[in-house]
Design a protein around this motif. Structure first.
Motif, PDB file in Angstrom:
ATOM      1  N   GLU A  61       0.839  -1.201   0.000  1.00 52.62           N
ATOM      2  CA  GLU A  61       0.000   0.000   0.000  1.00 52.62           C
ATOM      3  C   GLU A  61       0.882   1.262   0.000  1.00 52.62           C
ATOM      4  O   GLU A  61       0.721   2.127  -0.837  1.00 52.62           O
ATOM      5  N   ASN A 237      -1.007  -4.595   1.054  1.00 56.23           N
ATOM      6  CA  ASN A 237      -2.391  -4.373   0.591  1.00 56.23           C
ATOM      7  C   ASN A 237      -3.141  -5.705   0.454  1.00 56.23           C
ATOM      8  O   ASN A 237      -2.574  -6.774   0.694  1.00 56.23           O
ATOM      9  N   ASP A 238      -4.401  -5.621   0.058  1.00 57.21           N
ATOM     10  CA  ASP A 238      -5.233  -6.836   0.013  1.00 57.21           C
ATOM     11  C   ASP A 238      -4.713  -7.836  -1.007  1.00 57.21           C
ATOM     12  O   ASP A 238      -4.763  -9.056  -0.791  1.00 57.21           O
ATOM     13  N   ARG A 239      -4.183  -7.311  -2.109  1.00 55.81           N
ATOM     14  CA  ARG A 239      -3.645  -8.204  -3.121  1.00 55.81           C
ATOM     15  C   ARG A 239      -2.449  -8.982  -2.573  1.00 55.81           C
ATOM     16  O   ARG A 239      -2.323 -10.192  -2.780  1.00 55.81           O
ATOM     17  N   LYS A 241      -1.862  -9.658   0.560  1.00 55.42           N
ATOM     18  CA  LYS A 241      -2.353 -10.622   1.560  1.00 55.42           C
ATOM     19  C   LYS A 241      -2.907 -11.865   0.886  1.00 55.42           C
ATOM     20  O   LYS A 241      -2.646 -12.991   1.322  1.00 55.42           O
ATOM     21  N   ALA A 242      -3.668 -11.671  -0.174  1.00 58.39           N
ATOM     22  CA  ALA A 242      -4.281 -12.806  -0.879  1.00 58.39           C
ATOM     23  C   ALA A 242      -3.207 -13.663  -1.549  1.00 58.39           C
ATOM     24  O   ALA A 242      -3.240 -14.891  -1.493  1.00 58.39           O
ATOM     25  N   ARG A 245      -1.259 -15.733   1.117  1.00 56.55           N
ATOM     26  CA  ARG A 245      -2.041 -16.377   2.176  1.00 56.55           C
ATOM     27  C   ARG A 245      -1.752 -17.878   2.193  1.00 56.55           C
ATOM     28  O   ARG A 245      -1.512 -18.471   1.145  1.00 56.55           O
TER      29      ARG A 245
END
Ligand code: HPA
Ligand code: MG
Length: 246
Positions: A61, A237-239, A241-242, A245
């Motif tokens: 981010e 950021n969310d990307r 994290k995904a 994971r």
């Protein structure tokens, strides 16, 4: 503001009030860590201002703390530690894996300060490994692994070096564990302290920055073992994290 208060008190000619005012102003004087807080609305630095590994492009981010600032702050922590416990020999207990960068830089700074002063501090470095995170969630039970025989800490001045203190639960478990070996003194240095909603958050003796309740990576802090090879401390950021994971 202390000057007008003192003048006013002197005008009253009451020495005891003066002393009381002095006591209050000391009690309110800023502590060592003032200014180390990174506020919740701090937007950070754009990733475009710095370099970072290409394999993390799109996964972050922003930069929360650039590498240079981490190193400069660590130098000051080293000075504070030297001032407080530089007359003693210390055992540095590095908490792996996240603490290895901070520990290496801190030890380097302490060595440099020691070499350039009258004090010759003797340092031994030992390691202990803790694991309590899965993805970005703290797990209930914590494993304490590795490290040499901790009975070597008996009667020693121990400086625990951590990357980050969140709720403080991990640190309390570790401190309880180490106290069983009866060291002479235990101090804790953590690069980061997270502002969590935890009621009685643990405060290390030394820390670099107080940060918002964000999951951060870089400078040896990981997300499922990724991002340790990133120099700056960044917000994932969310990307990201995904992608990593498990
Ligand atoms: N990042 C990486 N590891 C952590 C964190 C974090 O924000 N908090 C506790 N362990
Ligand atoms: Mg970790």
């Amino acid at each position: 503001w202390a000057v007008p208060v003192v003048t006013w008190v002197r005008a009253l000619g009451q020495r005891w009030t003066f002393l009381a005012a002095l006591t209050v102003s000391f009690a309110w004087s800023p502590n060592q860590e003032e200014g180390s807080e990174i506020s919740d609305d701090w937007p950070g630095y754009s990733l475009d201002l710095f370099t970072y590994p290409q394999h993390y492009y799109g996964d972050l981010e922003y930069v929360l703390i650039p590498h240079g600032i981490i190193v400069d702050r660590t130098e000051r922590l080293a000075k504070d530690i030297m001032q407080d416990i530089g007359d003693n020999d210390i055992v540095v207990l590095c908490v792996l894996k996240g603490g290895y960068k901070f520990c290496a830089d801190l030890v380097e700074h302490i060595k440099n300060l020691s070499r350039n002063s009258e004090r010759f501090i003797s340092m031994k470095v030992d390691f202990v490994r803790l694991k309590s995170y899965h993805n970005d969630q703290s797990m209930q039970d914590m494993q304490i692994m590795g490290g040499d025989d901790l009975s070597k800490l008996t009667g020693k001045n121990v400086l625990i070096v951590e990357d980050i203190v969140g709720t403080g639960r991990t640190m309390k478990v570790l401190l309880n564990h180490i106290e069983k070996y009866h060291p002479k003194m235990i101090k804790v240095a953590s690069l980061l302290v997270k502002r969590t909603s935890w009621p009685d958050g643990y405060r290390p003796d030394y820390y670099g920055f107080e940060i918002p309740d964000l999951f951060v990576v870089g400078y040896a802090l990981d997300y499922n073992e990724y991002f340790r090879d990133l120099n700056h401390i960044c917000v994932i950021n969310d990307r990201g994290k995904a992608k990593y994971r498990v």
